[in-house]
Design a protein around this motif. Structure first.
Motif, PDB file in Angstrom:
ATOM      1  N   ASN A  94      -0.519  -6.429   4.637  1.00 57.74           N
ATOM      2  CA  ASN A  94      -0.347  -7.715   3.960  1.00 57.74           C
ATOM      3  C   ASN A  94       0.952  -7.790   3.181  1.00 57.74           C
ATOM      4  O   ASN A  94       1.388  -8.874   2.787  1.00 57.74           O
ATOM      5  CB  ASN A  94      -1.521  -7.966   3.012  1.00 57.74           C
ATOM      6  CG  ASN A  94      -2.845  -8.062   3.760  1.00 57.74           C
ATOM      7  OD1 ASN A  94      -2.890  -8.609   4.868  1.00 57.74           O
ATOM      8  ND2 ASN A  94      -3.908  -7.525   3.181  1.00 57.74           N
ATOM      9  N   LEU A  95       1.588  -6.646   2.936  1.00 59.00           N
ATOM     10  CA  LEU A  95       2.820  -6.636   2.148  1.00 59.00           C
ATOM     11  C   LEU A  95       4.005  -7.006   3.017  1.00 59.00           C
ATOM     12  O   LEU A  95       4.085  -6.602   4.185  1.00 59.00           O
ATOM     13  CB  LEU A  95       3.059  -5.254   1.541  1.00 59.00           C
ATOM     14  CG  LEU A  95       2.140  -4.819   0.396  1.00 59.00           C
ATOM     15  CD1 LEU A  95       2.464  -3.386  -0.010  1.00 59.00           C
ATOM     16  CD2 LEU A  95       2.294  -5.746  -0.804  1.00 59.00           C
ATOM     17  N   PRO A  96       4.936  -7.783   2.476  1.00 54.17           N
ATOM     18  CA  PRO A  96       6.195  -8.002   3.208  1.00 54.17           C
ATOM     19  C   PRO A  96       6.919  -6.671   3.413  1.00 54.17           C
ATOM     20  O   PRO A  96       6.731  -5.703   2.662  1.00 54.17           O
ATOM     21  CB  PRO A  96       6.979  -8.939   2.282  1.00 54.17           C
ATOM     22  CG  PRO A  96       5.957  -9.572   1.400  1.00 54.17           C
ATOM     23  CD  PRO A  96       4.866  -8.549   1.224  1.00 54.17           C
ATOM     24  N   GLN A  97       7.754  -6.634   4.414  1.00 51.36           N
ATOM     25  CA  GLN A  97       8.448  -5.383   4.754  1.00 51.36           C
ATOM     26  C   GLN A  97       9.343  -4.910   3.609  1.00 51.36           C
ATOM     27  O   GLN A  97       9.449  -3.709   3.351  1.00 51.36           O
ATOM     28  CB  GLN A  97       9.278  -5.603   6.027  1.00 51.36           C
ATOM     29  CG  GLN A  97       9.968  -4.328   6.530  1.00 51.36           C
ATOM     30  CD  GLN A  97      10.715  -4.558   7.820  1.00 51.36           C
ATOM     31  OE1 GLN A  97      10.747  -5.668   8.340  1.00 51.36           O
ATOM     32  NE2 GLN A  97      11.323  -3.509   8.339  1.00 51.36           N
ATOM     33  N   GLU A  98       9.981  -5.872   2.903  1.00 54.08           N
ATOM     34  CA  GLU A  98      10.860  -5.487   1.806  1.00 54.08           C
ATOM     35  C   GLU A  98      10.077  -4.829   0.674  1.00 54.08           C
ATOM     36  O   GLU A  98      10.504  -3.808   0.109  1.00 54.08           O
ATOM     37  CB  GLU A  98      11.616  -6.707   1.271  1.00 54.08           C
ATOM     38  CG  GLU A  98      12.582  -7.340   2.260  1.00 54.08           C
ATOM     39  CD  GLU A  98      11.861  -8.231   3.258  1.00 54.08           C
ATOM     40  OE1 GLU A  98      10.628  -8.410   3.102  1.00 54.08           O
ATOM     41  OE2 GLU A  98      12.516  -8.731   4.197  1.00 54.08           O
ATOM     42  N   GLN A  99       8.924  -5.405   0.324  1.00 48.32           N
ATOM     43  CA  GLN A  99       8.114  -4.831  -0.744  1.00 48.32           C
ATOM     44  C   GLN A  99       7.573  -3.458  -0.344  1.00 48.32           C
ATOM     45  O   GLN A  99       7.553  -2.522  -1.155  1.00 48.32           O
ATOM     46  CB  GLN A  99       6.962  -5.771  -1.097  1.00 48.32           C
ATOM     47  CG  GLN A  99       7.382  -7.023  -1.847  1.00 48.32           C
ATOM     48  CD  GLN A  99       6.178  -7.821  -2.313  1.00 48.32           C
ATOM     49  OE1 GLN A  99       5.039  -7.513  -1.974  1.00 48.32           O
ATOM     50  NE2 GLN A  99       6.437  -8.872  -3.103  1.00 48.32           N
ATOM     51  N   SER A 100       7.139  -3.324   0.886  1.00 47.88           N
ATOM     52  CA  SER A 100       6.618  -2.036   1.345  1.00 47.88           C
ATOM     53  C   SER A 100       7.701  -0.960   1.299  1.00 47.88           C
ATOM     54  O   SER A 100       7.447   0.169   0.856  1.00 47.88           O
ATOM     55  CB  SER A 100       6.086  -2.184   2.773  1.00 47.88           C
ATOM     56  OG  SER A 100       5.616  -0.933   3.255  1.00 47.88           O
ATOM     57  N   ALA A 101       8.909  -1.307   1.729  1.00 49.48           N
ATOM     58  CA  ALA A 101      10.003  -0.332   1.697  1.00 49.48           C
ATOM     59  C   ALA A 101      10.359   0.044   0.269  1.00 49.48           C
ATOM     60  O   ALA A 101      10.626   1.219  -0.040  1.00 49.48           O
ATOM     61  CB  ALA A 101      11.221  -0.903   2.421  1.00 49.48           C
ATOM     62  N   LEU A 102      10.349  -0.942  -0.650  1.00 50.53           N
ATOM     63  CA  LEU A 102      10.664  -0.670  -2.050  1.00 50.53           C
ATOM     64  C   LEU A 102       9.622   0.245  -2.673  1.00 50.53           C
ATOM     65  O   LEU A 102       9.962   1.232  -3.356  1.00 50.53           O
ATOM     66  CB  LEU A 102      10.764  -1.986  -2.829  1.00 50.53           C
ATOM     67  CG  LEU A 102      10.971  -1.848  -4.340  1.00 50.53           C
ATOM     68  CD1 LEU A 102      12.304  -1.168  -4.634  1.00 50.53           C
ATOM     69  CD2 LEU A 102      10.894  -3.203  -5.029  1.00 50.53           C
ATOM     70  N   LEU A 103       8.348  -0.066  -2.460  1.00 52.91           N
ATOM     71  CA  LEU A 103       7.289   0.773  -3.027  1.00 52.91           C
ATOM     72  C   LEU A 103       7.357   2.199  -2.486  1.00 52.91           C
ATOM     73  O   LEU A 103       7.191   3.168  -3.236  1.00 52.91           O
ATOM     74  CB  LEU A 103       5.919   0.152  -2.715  1.00 52.91           C
ATOM     75  CG  LEU A 103       5.593  -1.177  -3.412  1.00 52.91           C
ATOM     76  CD1 LEU A 103       4.251  -1.715  -2.917  1.00 52.91           C
ATOM     77  CD2 LEU A 103       5.564  -0.995  -4.922  1.00 52.91           C
ATOM     78  N   GLN A 104       7.611   2.328  -1.212  1.00 55.95           N
ATOM     79  CA  GLN A 104       7.668   3.667  -0.624  1.00 55.95           C
ATOM     80  C   GLN A 104       8.874   4.444  -1.134  1.00 55.95           C
ATOM     81  O   GLN A 104       8.775   5.642  -1.427  1.00 55.95           O
ATOM     82  CB  GLN A 104       7.727   3.548   0.907  1.00 55.95           C
ATOM     83  CG  GLN A 104       7.590   4.889   1.612  1.00 55.95           C
ATOM     84  CD  GLN A 104       7.442   4.716   3.106  1.00 55.95           C
ATOM     85  OE1 GLN A 104       7.226   3.611   3.581  1.00 55.95           O
ATOM     86  NE2 GLN A 104       7.545   5.813   3.838  1.00 55.95           N
TER      87      GLN A 104
END
Length: 388
Positions: A94-104
């Motif tokens: 459900n997360l946008p790709q940008e948010q997922s990359a930032l969190l990781q």
């Protein structure tokens, strides 16, 4: 941030999950809204209330997560842990790709790596460890020195066929500072050492009735070893340290960067004149040291052993072959090249502080003297095996 049950349970209000209560099968941690630097202090207080609880990824809801930056992501790492957040960022579709990359990325950056506990080493293991570390440092030093020597030789062979690129003025100035200014101290030191060697020979050889061989002892020792070795050690302490300090100060003041910005080569500009000057100065100082040592020995022989100067010179001419003089002189250019290379290399290794200049200046003196003695020992074994 709030805790809400699944769809078959009544929605709970934000913050209703009791601090310290473990997450059960029917508890879901819902993370909502914007997690940015603007709300950092408010979010930090909420994270503090829930940070002592363990949350599993399947019971964490990020559907209503709004904007997030690195500050908010760091708070989520504090709340959930780096491994949990990294897993959640990878698995949550459900997360946008940008948010997922930032969190990781933030989770990976803040991941706590366990510090290995130091194991107690016995004295033998500790000795072997320190020996290995020392050998590794020596190998790294020799590797750098070999590379720098290659760079000097490549630059030298490049400019020798081009007289327009010869830097005569720095070369002459370096000859004066490294050679002419060092003549008095080299002559005095070798004169005194020659006198000491003659005294030692007269004392020891008198027990065997062979005091006349004191002349041979002084001549052999100064023509083959002491003349070049004492001059090289003096230049290692006097000139190598000066080269390191000069180039190191230029690096601290960013003058080397300015030279490179102008399209000039620091090796050609600073190193080559110093190396050539040393290779001219040390043979001259070696010859002066040989003469001064012989004069000191002749003076002691004349005073203590009643061996006149004429008799001293006659014995030297009769018993001492020319090859001993050539052996001593042949080592001078090699020592000079190594001393200059070590001094300049340590200057280029200086950092951005005055303390670094002092450390590398000391290191250049120690390394130069060590290299001179090492090469002299190897040369002595080589000449002995060759019968020279």
């Amino acid at each position: 941030m709030s805790a809400s049950p699944p769809e078959n349970q009544n929605n709970s209000q934000p913050g209703t999950l009791q601090p310290g209560r473990p997450a059960g099968q029917n508890d879901t941690l819902a993370i909502r809204g914007d997690w940015t630097l603007a709300d950092y202090q408010t979010l930090k207080k909420q994270v503090k209330d829930y940070s002592d609880q363990q949350w599993e990824t399947e019971y964490i809801d990020l559907k209503e997560l709004g904007r997030i930056d690195t500050a908010g992501a760091s708070l989520l790492v504090t709340l959930l842990g780096s491994e949990t957040l990294s897993t959640l960022a990878k698995q949550n579709n459900n997360l946008p790709q940008e948010q997922s990359a930032l969190l990781q990325a933030v989770a990976d950056a803040m991941q706590e790596k366990p510090t290995p506990e130091p194991k107690g080493l016995g004295p033998v293991a500790q000795f072997l460890t320190e020996t290995g570390q020392t050998m590794e440092a020596i190998w790294h030093l020799l590797y750098l020195l070999a590379g720098f020597v290659g760079q000097i030789l490549a630059t030298l062979f490049t400019i020798l066929p081009r007289p327009s690129r010869w830097r005569v003025t720095p070369f002459v100035a370096a000859v004066q500072s490294t050679g002419l200014n060092a003549l008095p101290i080299v002559a005095l030191l070798t004169f005194l050492v020659g006198a000491v060697v003659a005294f030692l020979g007269a004392t020891v050889l008198s027990d065997f009735g062979a005091t006349i061989y004191t002349v041979n002892l002084v001549a052999f020792s100064f023509l083959r070893e002491f003349g070049v070795l004492l001059a090289a050690i003096l230049l290692a302490g006097r000139t190598a340290s000066a080269f390191t300090a000069q180039i190191g100060a230029m690096k601290v003041n960013e003058e080397l960067d300015a030279i490179r910005t102008l399209g000039l080569d620091p090796v050609e500009l600073l190193v080559i004149p110093r190396v050539l000057a040393m290779m001219v100065s040390l043979p001259i100082l070696t010859f002066v040291g040989m003469l001064a040592g012989l004069i000191g020995g002749a003076m002691v022989c004349a005073i203590a052993l009643d061996i006149s100067l004429a008799q001293f010179m006659a014995i030297v001419e009769r018993d001492i072959a020319l090859k001993h003089f050539l052996v001593g002189m042949s080592k001078a250019p090699i020592f000079a090249f190594l001393i200059a290379a070590v001094g300049c290399l340590e200057g280029f290794k200086v950092g951005g502080s005055a303390q670094s200049v002092g450390v590398h200046t000391t290191s250049s003196v120690v390394q130069s003297i060590f290299m001179v003695i090492l090469i002299d020992a190897v040369a002595a074994l080589f000449f002995m095996e060759m019968g020279w």
